[in-house]
Design an enzyme around this catalytic site. Structure first.
Site, mmCIF file in Angstrom:
data_model
loop_
_atom_site.group_PDB
_atom_site.id
_atom_site.type_symbol
_atom_site.label_atom_id
_atom_site.label_comp_id
_atom_site.label_asym_id
_atom_site.label_seq_id
_atom_site.Cartn_x
_atom_site.Cartn_y
_atom_site.Cartn_z
ATOM 1 N N HIS A 217 29.585 57.254 -21.178
ATOM 2 C CA HIS A 217 30.311 56.130 -21.766
ATOM 3 C C HIS A 217 30.357 56.259 -23.285
ATOM 4 C CE1 HIS A 217 32.014 52.236 -22.164
ATOM 5 N NE2 HIS A 217 30.907 51.601 -22.542
ATOM 6 N N SER B 36 34.354 50.412 -25.598
ATOM 7 C CA SER B 36 33.618 49.451 -24.805
ATOM 8 C C SER B 36 34.034 48.035 -25.200
ATOM 9 C CB SER B 36 32.113 49.691 -24.977
ATOM 10 O OG SER B 36 31.386 49.019 -23.985
#
Length: 568
Positions: free
Chosen positions: A377, A246
């Site tokens: 994610h 991320s």
């Protein structure tokens, strides 16, 4: 907001640190091409050794011309074209061309990443690293825990940004130590651009125009400084990797771009301001807008604010940052299930950057993998475990030699031919001639659309030359790149004869009911078993004895029929 740069990524952080969702093993989708990259030539070992010779920026002594004013270009800039308009013709020239790209990236995207300060000291123990820095009459420091694998050492190490998203169990099982790096100690999020905080800004000033990503990369470089000074009894100075997911994937990518001592760079789901091409992010449906990535946190340099609405004015893009990592190890991991992450633009960056790896004879040192089933994610994914082990063994432990792999999900596959109007040169091993040939200027076939049309993973690596001479204006040969149940990936090499050609057409007939489903690097026509492929605008001009390639995905059993080639 979702993902790599959104508030979703921030809200997940604490929970993700407690537990990561493990991706399930699932069968790969039919029609996805797994391209095993050919072995590099003998130059690769020399190039990698030079890049890992304890020099943070080996081109620092290169004279860089005035960068000038940016001119609008909807296509990706040519990584092989120097600022003076001449093209790189030899591998030795890449060192200074890389420095030009570095200066462009600093000025327009990240802000300046200063070199080693006047004083860097610290300690390395079996449980931690301390870093103390002094420069400009100021001092700052930070520390990072160390988790060693089993054995007596000394060990290679992977610097893990942020403490989540990386498969630390596999890293340790592969023989590398884990250095848990908290980048917020070097550059804090949640600060205004004119009041940045952390160790970096304590040295260079809170109003520094350098963004957090470059500041975090500076912190990684100072950790490597301390490892180098430690004598190598615990951690090896020439075997450092970096990874993160991320926002930390953005950071890991930037660290690998700017420090040539990093032997292996492994960004995960980095999203906007990470690996994906900036021009593509601006047009990819659902991807985090550049204005959002710029304003959410001061990740990017202050100067980038002028380009959020029109990245076509940028004289540089992230495919060139991928090229800056070459020929060192690079393993890009992306998530095609979350639109916000811009994985389609990430695949284009990888494919275009791989052209630099290919030109340097290091094509097997880059891997890209977005073919994953679990869309969570920053999950730890089973699909990445084997290539992760192979990359660590190859570039850090130095006991393996696995070829890189491109495995691009059909959900977010970019089409490189829509984004470039330049060709990849064949670089010599010698010094450049006094008058390098200028960059070719093919006419683009229109600017990219609102989103590059999906295309499977084209192999960005060289195909073998056809056997024998070319008897006509041109010749063409086909090879099978990869096959799976019900389909396969092929590549056609078109070669000019004794005279240059300006445009080409390849024709063939399938022998057993095969069907072409997608083509890149050419324009297909025809129906049934008869296939005709003509050149794109950018690859129609081929020098005498030179070649170009196009790729395709076909259904049915693999075949390599004879091809006729004509040129108007």
């Amino acid at each position: 907001m979702i993902g790599a740069a959104g508030s979703y990524g921030r809200s997940r952080t604490r929970g993700a640190r407690r537990a990561l969702v493990v991706g399930a093993v699932a069968a790969l989708s039919l029609g996805l091409a797994a391209t095993e990259i050919p072995r590099a030539d003998a130059t690769t070992a020399t190039l990698v050794a030079a890049a890992a010779a304890g020099v943070e920026d080996e081109g620092a002594d290169c004279p860089v011309p005035d960068l000038g004013s940016p001119a609008s270009n909807s296509r990706l800039p040519d990584p092989f074209e120097k600022i003076n308009g001449q093209r790189v013709t030899s591998k030795s020239e890449w060192r200074c061309r890389r420095e030009e790209i570095k200066k462009l990236a600093e000025r327009y995207v990240y802000g300046e990443k200063p070199g080693k300060p006047a004083s860097v000291t610290g300690t390395v123990s079996r449980t931690g690293i301390t870093v103390n820095v002094s420069a400009n009459g100021r001092s700052a420091g930070f520390s990072a825990p160390v988790d060693l694998p089993s054995g007596s050492g000394p060990f290679p190490a992977v610097i893990v940004y942020g403490g989540f998203g990386a498969d630390t169990a596999t890293i340790k099982a592969s023989g590398a130590a884990v250095i848990s790096y908290d980048p917020f100690t070097v550059g804090k999020e949640g600060t205004a651009r004119n009041n940045k905080q952390g160790a970096f800004y304590g040295i260079y000033g809170s109003s520094s125009s350098t963004g957090l990503l470059a500041a975090w990369a500076w912190g990684v470089s100072r950790i490597i400084d301390v490892i180098e000074q430690s004598g190598g009894s615990i951690l090896k100075a020439d075997a450092t990797g970096v990874t993160g997911c991320s926002r930390y994937g953005k950071g890991a990518f930037t660290a690998g771009v700017f420090d040539q001592r990093i032997a292996l760079t492994m960004p995960i789901e980095s999203g906007s301001a990470g690996v994906p091409i900036l021009r593509g992010v601006a047009q990819e449906s659902g991807a985090q807008p550049l204005s959002s990535a710029y304003s959410e946190q001061p990740w990017l340099g202050d100067a980038f604010g002028s380009f959020t609405g029109n990245p076509s004015r940028l004289p540089v893009d992230t495919h060139e940052m991928v090229g800056m990592i070459a020929p060192r190890g690079l393993f890009i991991m992306e998530n095609p299930h979350v639109d916000w992450l811009g994985a389609q633009s990430g695949s284009v960056a990888a494919l275009a950057g791989a052209e630099v790896y290919k030109a340097l004879g290091a094509g097997d040192n880059i891997s890209y993998w977005s073919d994953v089933q679990d869309g969570t994610h920053c999950a730890t994914r089973s699909e990445w475990r084997t290539p992760l082990q192979q990359n660590i063994q190859k570039f850090l432990v130095k006991s393996g030699n696995a070829a890189g792999v491109f495995r691009i999900s059909s959900r977010k596959s970019g089409n490189l031919s829509q984004w470039r109007d330049w060709t990849t040169p064949v670089l010599t091993d010698n010094s450049p001639s006094p008058s390098p040939s200028p960059s070719p200027s093919p006419s683009p076939s229109g600017s990219p659309g609102t989103s590059p049309s999906p295309s499977p993973s084209p192999s960005p690596f060289p195909s073998p030359s056809p056997s024998g001479g070319v008897t006509g204006a041109c010749s063409a040969t086909m090879r099978v790149v990869n096959s799976w149940s019900g389909g396969w990936q092929g590549e056609v090499t078109v070669r000019a004869g004794t005279s240059p050609i300006n445009g080409w057409t390849a024709n063939w007939t399938w022998p057993g009911g095969q069907t072409v489903t997608q083509v890149w690097g050419g324009v297909r026509s025809g129906s049934g078993s008869a296939v005709t492929v003509r050149n794109e605008a950018w690859n129609g001009s081929v020098a005498a004895g030179g070649s170009t390639t196009f790729g395709f995905i076909a259904g049915g059993s693999s075949a390599t029929p004879a091809i006729t080639c004509t040129s108007p």
